[in-house]
Motif scaffolding. Structure first.
Motif, PDB file in Angstrom:
ATOM      1  N   LEU A   1     -13.292  -2.080  -5.828  1.00  0.00           N
ATOM      2  CA  LEU A   1     -13.416  -1.603  -4.453  1.00  0.00           C
ATOM      3  C   LEU A   1     -12.291  -0.604  -4.187  1.00  0.00           C
ATOM      4  CD1 LEU A   1     -14.073  -5.061  -2.752  1.00  0.00           C
ATOM      5  CD2 LEU A   1     -15.765  -3.417  -3.634  1.00  0.00           C
ATOM      6  N   HIS A   2     -12.647   0.661  -4.071  1.00  0.00           N
ATOM      7  CA  HIS A   2     -11.678   1.727  -3.828  1.00  0.00           C
ATOM      8  C   HIS A   2     -11.679   2.014  -2.328  1.00  0.00           C
ATOM      9  CE1 HIS A   2     -10.947   2.949  -8.128  1.00  0.00           C
ATOM     10  NE2 HIS A   2     -11.956   2.102  -8.238  1.00  0.00           N
ATOM     11  N   ILE A   3     -10.546   1.720  -1.701  1.00  0.00           N
ATOM     12  CA  ILE A   3     -10.457   1.621  -0.253  1.00  0.00           C
ATOM     13  C   ILE A   3      -9.405   2.604   0.261  1.00  0.00           C
ATOM     14  CG2 ILE A   3     -10.077   0.006   1.653  1.00  0.00           C
ATOM     15  CD1 ILE A   3     -10.279  -2.237  -0.611  1.00  0.00           C
ATOM     16  N   PRO A   4      -9.729   3.424   1.248  1.00  0.00           N
ATOM     17  CA  PRO A   4      -8.665   4.235   1.858  1.00  0.00           C
ATOM     18  C   PRO A   4      -7.494   3.337   2.248  1.00  0.00           C
ATOM     19  CG  PRO A   4     -10.798   4.897   2.725  1.00  0.00           C
ATOM     20  CD  PRO A   4     -11.048   3.661   1.895  1.00  0.00           C
ATOM     21  N   VAL A   5      -6.277   3.771   1.955  1.00  0.00           N
ATOM     22  CA  VAL A   5      -5.120   2.878   2.039  1.00  0.00           C
ATOM     23  C   VAL A   5      -4.957   2.222   3.406  1.00  0.00           C
ATOM     24  CG1 VAL A   5      -3.793   3.935   0.173  1.00  0.00           C
ATOM     25  CG2 VAL A   5      -3.619   4.865   2.484  1.00  0.00           C
ATOM     26  N   GLU A   6      -5.366   2.917   4.451  1.00  0.00           N
ATOM     27  CA  GLU A   6      -5.139   2.347   5.772  1.00  0.00           C
ATOM     28  C   GLU A   6      -6.033   1.147   6.063  1.00  0.00           C
ATOM     29  OE1 GLU A   6      -7.963   5.919   6.513  1.00  0.00           O
ATOM     30  OE2 GLU A   6      -6.408   5.284   5.089  1.00  0.00           O
ATOM     31  N   PHE A   7      -7.098   0.980   5.245  1.00  0.00           N
ATOM     32  CA  PHE A   7      -8.004  -0.150   5.422  1.00  0.00           C
ATOM     33  C   PHE A   7      -7.722  -1.290   4.441  1.00  0.00           C
ATOM     34  CE2 PHE A   7     -10.586   3.522   6.835  1.00  0.00           C
ATOM     35  CZ  PHE A   7     -10.960   3.096   8.094  1.00  0.00           C
ATOM     36  N   ALA A   8      -6.811  -1.079   3.487  1.00  0.00           N
ATOM     37  CA  ALA A   8      -6.685  -2.012   2.363  1.00  0.00           C
ATOM     38  C   ALA A   8      -6.327  -3.426   2.806  1.00  0.00           C
ATOM     39  CB  ALA A   8      -5.643  -1.491   1.371  1.00  0.00           C
ATOM     40  N   ALA A   9      -5.352  -3.563   3.686  1.00  0.00           N
ATOM     41  CA  ALA A   9      -4.922  -4.905   4.101  1.00  0.00           C
ATOM     42  C   ALA A   9      -6.045  -5.636   4.827  1.00  0.00           C
ATOM     43  CB  ALA A   9      -3.687  -4.796   4.988  1.00  0.00           C
ATOM     44  N   THR A  10      -6.779  -4.921   5.663  1.00  0.00           N
ATOM     45  CA  THR A  10      -7.883  -5.536   6.400  1.00  0.00           C
ATOM     46  C   THR A  10      -8.968  -6.031   5.453  1.00  0.00           C
ATOM     47  OG1 THR A  10      -7.451  -4.132   8.313  1.00  0.00           O
ATOM     48  CG2 THR A  10      -9.643  -5.147   8.170  1.00  0.00           C
ATOM     49  N   VAL A  11      -9.321  -5.207   4.472  1.00  0.00           N
ATOM     50  CA  VAL A  11     -10.369  -5.592   3.528  1.00  0.00           C
ATOM     51  C   VAL A  11      -9.895  -6.774   2.671  1.00  0.00           C
ATOM     52  CG1 VAL A  11     -11.705  -4.832   1.516  1.00  0.00           C
ATOM     53  CG2 VAL A  11     -11.421  -3.300   3.480  1.00  0.00           C
ATOM     54  N   TYR A  12      -8.650  -6.746   2.232  1.00  0.00           N
ATOM     55  CA  TYR A  12      -8.123  -7.856   1.435  1.00  0.00           C
ATOM     56  C   TYR A  12      -8.195  -9.168   2.213  1.00  0.00           C
ATOM     57  CZ  TYR A  12      -4.780 -10.979  -0.770  1.00  0.00           C
ATOM     58  OH  TYR A  12      -4.173 -12.084  -1.332  1.00  0.00           O
ATOM     59  N   ASP A  13      -7.742  -9.147   3.442  1.00  0.00           N
ATOM     60  CA  ASP A  13      -7.766 -10.368   4.252  1.00  0.00           C
ATOM     61  C   ASP A  13      -9.193 -10.887   4.403  1.00  0.00           C
ATOM     62  OD1 ASP A  13      -5.046 -10.213   4.550  1.00  0.00           O
ATOM     63  OD2 ASP A  13      -5.112  -9.349   6.570  1.00  0.00           O
TER      64      ASP A  13
ATOM     65  N   LEU B   1     -19.906   0.965   0.505  1.00  0.00           N
ATOM     66  CA  LEU B   1     -20.171  -0.239   1.285  1.00  0.00           C
ATOM     67  C   LEU B   1     -19.321  -0.203   2.554  1.00  0.00           C
ATOM     68  CD1 LEU B   1     -20.077  -3.010  -1.488  1.00  0.00           C
ATOM     69  CD2 LEU B   1     -22.054  -1.725  -0.646  1.00  0.00           C
ATOM     70  N   HIS B   2     -19.815  -0.870   3.578  1.00  0.00           N
ATOM     71  CA  HIS B   2     -19.074  -0.944   4.830  1.00  0.00           C
ATOM     72  C   HIS B   2     -18.625  -2.381   5.019  1.00  0.00           C
ATOM     73  CE1 HIS B   2     -21.645   2.627   5.057  1.00  0.00           C
ATOM     74  NE2 HIS B   2     -20.630   3.148   5.748  1.00  0.00           N
ATOM     75  N   ILE B   3     -17.309  -2.585   4.925  1.00  0.00           N
ATOM     76  CA  ILE B   3     -16.736  -3.933   4.967  1.00  0.00           C
ATOM     77  C   ILE B   3     -15.709  -3.990   6.091  1.00  0.00           C
ATOM     78  CG2 ILE B   3     -15.406  -5.642   3.676  1.00  0.00           C
ATOM     79  CD1 ILE B   3     -16.516  -4.447   1.098  1.00  0.00           C
ATOM     80  N   THR B   4     -15.988  -4.814   7.057  1.00  0.00           N
ATOM     81  CA  THR B   4     -15.104  -5.000   8.228  1.00  0.00           C
ATOM     82  C   THR B   4     -14.648  -3.667   8.819  1.00  0.00           C
ATOM     83  OG1 THR B   4     -13.100  -5.156   6.877  1.00  0.00           O
ATOM     84  CG2 THR B   4     -14.269  -7.202   7.336  1.00  0.00           C
ATOM     85  N   GLY B   5     -15.565  -2.719   8.898  1.00  0.00           N
ATOM     86  CA  GLY B   5     -15.254  -1.427   9.490  1.00  0.00           C
ATOM     87  C   GLY B   5     -14.688  -0.403   8.536  1.00  0.00           C
ATOM     88  N   ALA B   6     -14.487  -0.769   7.295  1.00  0.00           N
ATOM     89  CA  ALA B   6     -13.888   0.144   6.321  1.00  0.00           C
ATOM     90  C   ALA B   6     -14.952   0.740   5.409  1.00  0.00           C
ATOM     91  CB  ALA B   6     -12.859  -0.587   5.482  1.00  0.00           C
TER      92      ALA B   6
END
Length: 815
Positions: free
Chosen positions: A636-648, A614-619
């Motif tokens: 939701l398994h997210i590359p670490v550099e996107f994690a804070a953005t996706v959480y917010d 899935l594409h969520i806020t650019g991640a």
């Protein structure tokens, strides 16, 4: 001394009780080409100054069984070898001086009964009758284990060594190990001061030197040395040879009889590390200087219990360093770094109690190629990346030492060496009231305090302070939506031309599903027991993404790596640190996702048991449609550099829906209601899928081979001797913690593995195996019985269930 060999099947390094016991049992099993190498003389390391108390009860049934094997051996060893052992089965007393400790002791009595160990609860007067020298003015009660005892460490070791020689093993003293030869992941030779010996297997039983010895071949052994003192008195009137051993944990002390006097030692809250910068040369049969000032705190506590100590002559204050580990359990098993390097060390000052049984199971492990039963609490594979730093290990070990006699509170967390491994969301969650626990170095949110609540655990045997917070998180997950930070999951990639074929051999489920599929599976041993469970996402024809439990990271990686068939093109890589994991769970989860992505997340387009990017806020998010809480949801398994953005983004999108942060304690209460199994408490190497109610997972009809299949084919139509069953208790005030004894029609049939409270159903929940060794545990047998749970020696009526207490359609299934 006999001529030093050039070849041996097994080389055991270390001539303490563990080395002697391992060699003895290997020789008894027919492996006569076993040698023991000791750099000085037998027992000259730490064994000679051990206190020699032999207790048996632990919180795990199999470790209790192992300690019981020591007692069985010590009872007959002198007759077998003709050498005295100093063994006395004079029983063991354990005191309680306050109500909380008395609750702990009563729960320990329940555990003992669960495991078939005799343990009696005594009044203060009854305890005094067994140990007349003590002051009982502050005593609430005591427990007595009649089969506990004491032994002479040097005599026991000498007797084991003679038994080893009698059965063909050889022992070489005054022989230094100077190095190793390693080829293709195996030790092929041990280099010594007397020559090189080729070998098939090496066993590191070097005690407090085991870490340094392991480092010579790249094996990490997480133990350190700590000073441990005990006092030996002159004869004291009233001390008889039959006096039981005594443990007084509220006063941090222990006692045993010795030549008409007492040995008194303990575990102080401010232990002193030793040899932090390396060991002195030739530290053989040596002790450290007596530290009377440091020991004074224990002496003062002891005088209040045994007034006669005030006038007793002191023969000696022994200060002998011992090896201790970060969790207080000893270390056995096959090192993950090599294919033939075993360990038996780190005994935390109860090496005499464990040595006989530990040597037996380690020898059986070596001969059989796998442990004789589940030994995961002491397996070297329980450790992880955080245990590779000796400074971190020392910090945690000193805390564990200081807690040796403190109350073992339910859900208690260590404090040292934290925080270490942190999710990218750690600071965000902490600011929102997260109370963290730690597992394998990872900080994980256990629960969240609301504004005005104290964000800290307060431990108790009753209802804990986080009960209401967990209820809130539980309710939000059932009724709206919650977010769980599960970044600590172990995550592996298995890739290569033969990835599917290799995983198929290891997996009990069918992994030959199309890309986009999710497969929940078990890994089994050759007996059909469950070694682990995992979720596999098939990424492509030659690639799988595997998700495993946090605490199983080392164990699961090791099992997968060792069992990839030789010659197959399948490469296993640990990618845990590459991905954060946010679990979005609850009936409103889809509504949250739909606000954040243009990808179709409808049930038709994205059904259960599949994964999509899935594409969520650019991640780019690897979304797994799976649940461990019994509600609609995605991992939701997210590359670490996107994690804070996706959480917010998730929290903002779910704000109008009442989205909540939730922690691991809510996961536990939710999964208990749904009946999902937890590895280590509900399932493990001693349980088959049929016994655990997981036979539906197996690919038995496929004809495909997999590890454990032959055993399961024999078990498939055989009567079940035990079966995992769910139980509820109607009284919501009852606190279930696990290890409560399970009774059917008044007969003991097992014990509770995992337990907790179901906030949706409003009742305590427990899972345990109903056992009938000579019968068939059918559904009819289970449901026809009347059940009780022994909770701290009080029997509580319980109801058995074979179906989930809560289903995904939000229907309660309580009878």
């Amino acid at each position: 001394m006999s001529e030093f060999p050039t070849h041996a099947r097994v080389v055991v390094i270390g001539g303490g009780i563990m080395g002697a016991s391992t060699a003895y049992h290997l020789a008894k099993l027919g492996w006569k080409d076993t040698i023991v190498i000791e750099r000085h003389k037998l027992t000259s390391g730490t064994t000679f100054h051990a206190a020699g108390l032999v207790g048996q009860l632990r919180s795990n049934a199999n470790i209790t069984q192992l300690l019981g094997e020591s007692v069985k051996l010590y009872k007959t060893l002198e007759q077998e070898t003709g050498l005295a052992t100093g063994w006395k089965m004079n029983g063991g007393l354990r005191l309680a001086c306050n109500e909380e400790r008395w609750t702990e002791v009563r729960r320990q009595a329940t555990t003992a009964r669960s495991f078939g160990l005799e343990m009696h609860l005594l009044s203060p007067k009854e305890a005094l009758d067994l140990w007349p020298l003590m002051d009982i003015s502050d005593l609430v009660g005591a427990a007595f284990l009649p089969t506990d005892g004491q032994a002479n460490p040097s005599d026991i070791t000498a007797s084991l060594a003679k038994g080893a020689r009698m059965n063909g093993a050889r022992i070489f003293e005054d022989t230094d190990v100077t190095g190793f030869r390693v080829e293709n992941g195996r030790v092929t030779a041990v280099q010594t001061s007397r020559g090189t010996v080729l070998c098939e297997i090496v066993v590191n039983c070097a005690g407090q030197w085991a870490r340094e010895l392991g480092a010579k071949v790249g094996v990490n052994v997480p133990l350190v040395s700590v000073e441990h003192q005990y006092m030996i008195t002159e004869q004291i009137a009233g001390v008889t040879s039959s006096l039981p051993t005594l443990r007084d944990p509220d006063r941090l002390t222990y006692y045993k009889e010795e030549v008409g006097g007492l040995v008194m030692g303990g575990y102080e809250p401010n232990p002193i590390a030793w040899a932090a910068d390396g060991f002195p040369d030739r530290f053989n049969f040596q002790l450290l200087g007596s530290n009377f000032d440091h020991f004074e705190q224990l002496t003062e506590l002891a005088l209040g219990r045994v007034p006669a100590l005030a006038t007793a002559g002191v023969k000696e204050l022994i200060n002998g360093p011992e090896s201790f580990t970060p969790d207080g359990n000893f270390i056995l098993g096959l090192a993950p770094e090599l294919d033939n390097y075993y360990l038996g060390c780190g005994f935390n000052a109860f090496g005499i109690a464990a040595g006989g049984g530990a040597g037996k199971v380690l020898a059986e492990w070596i001969v059989g190629g796998e442990p004789p039963y589940d030994l995961s609490p002491v397996d070297i594979l329980r450790f992880g990346r955080n245990h590779q730093d000796v400074n971190w290990v020392r910090s945690r070990t000193l805390e564990a030492y200081a807690k040796h006699y403190t109350i073992a509170w339910p859900s208690e967390e260590y404090k040292s060496g934290r925080p270490l491994r942190r999710s990218p969301l750690y600071d965000r969650l902490k600011a929102q009231g997260a109370v963290f626990g730690e597992k394998l170095g990872w900080e994980r949110p256990n629960w969240f305090a609301d504004p005005g609540e104290v964000a800290a655990d307060h431990y108790t045997f009753g209802r804990p302070n986080w009960f209401g917070a967990v209820a809130r998180e539980h309710k939000a997950t059932r009724e709206t939506v919650s977010v769980f930070d599960q970044t600590s999951f172990a995550k592996f990639m298995l890739a290569g031309r033969d990835a599917a074929a290799a995983l198929s051999v290891i997996s009990a489920a069918n992994v030959h599903k199309p890309p986009g599929s999710l497969i929940y599976s078990l890994m089994l041993n050759t007996h059909g027991g469950i070694e682990s469970d995992f979720t596999a996402a098939r990424i492509s024809q030659d690639e799988y993404y595997l998700v495993c439990g946090t605490g199983a990271a080392t164990r699961d990686f090791d099992w997968l790596r060792r069992h990839i068939p030789r010659g197959m093109d399948a490469r296993l890589v640990d990618v845990t640190s590459m991905y954060s994991t946010l679990s979005l769970m609850g009936p409103q989860a889809r509504l949250v996702l739909e606000k954040l992505t243009r990808d179709d997340v409808s049930n038709v387009a994205f059904p259960f048991g599949t994964w999509r990017t899935l594409h969520i806020t650019g991640a780019p998010v690897r979304a797994l449609r799976v649940t461990y809480v019994g509600e609609l949801g995605w991992e939701l398994h997210i590359p670490v550099e996107f994690a804070a953005t996706v959480y917010d983004a998730l929290m903002q999108a779910g704000q109008a829906l009442g989205i909540r942060n939730a922690g691991y304690r809510a996961i536990e209460t939710l999964r208990l209601e749904k009946g999902y199994r937890a590895f280590g408490s509900d399932i493990g190497p001693d349980h088959t899928p049929y016994e655990a109610g997981l036979g539906w997972l197996l690919k038995m009809k496929s004809g495909l081979p997999f590890i454990g299949r032959e055993a399961l084919e024999k078990l498939r139509d055989a009567p079940l001797r035990k079966k995992l069953v769910c139980f509820t208790v109607d009284d919501p005030s009852v606190v279930l913690l696990g290890r409560e004894t399970l009774y059917r029609n008044g007969e003991r049939v097992g014990w509770v593995g995992s337990a907790g409270f179901g906030h949706t159903i409003g009742k305590p929940i427990a899972y345990g195996y109903v056992r009938q060794p000579e019968g068939d545990v059918t559904d009819t047998f289970v449901l026809s019985g009347q059940y009780e749970l022994d909770v701290a020696t009080v029997r509580v009526p319980a109801t058995a269930h074979l179906n989930p207490l809560y289903d995904p359609q939000r229907i309660r299934i309580l009878g």
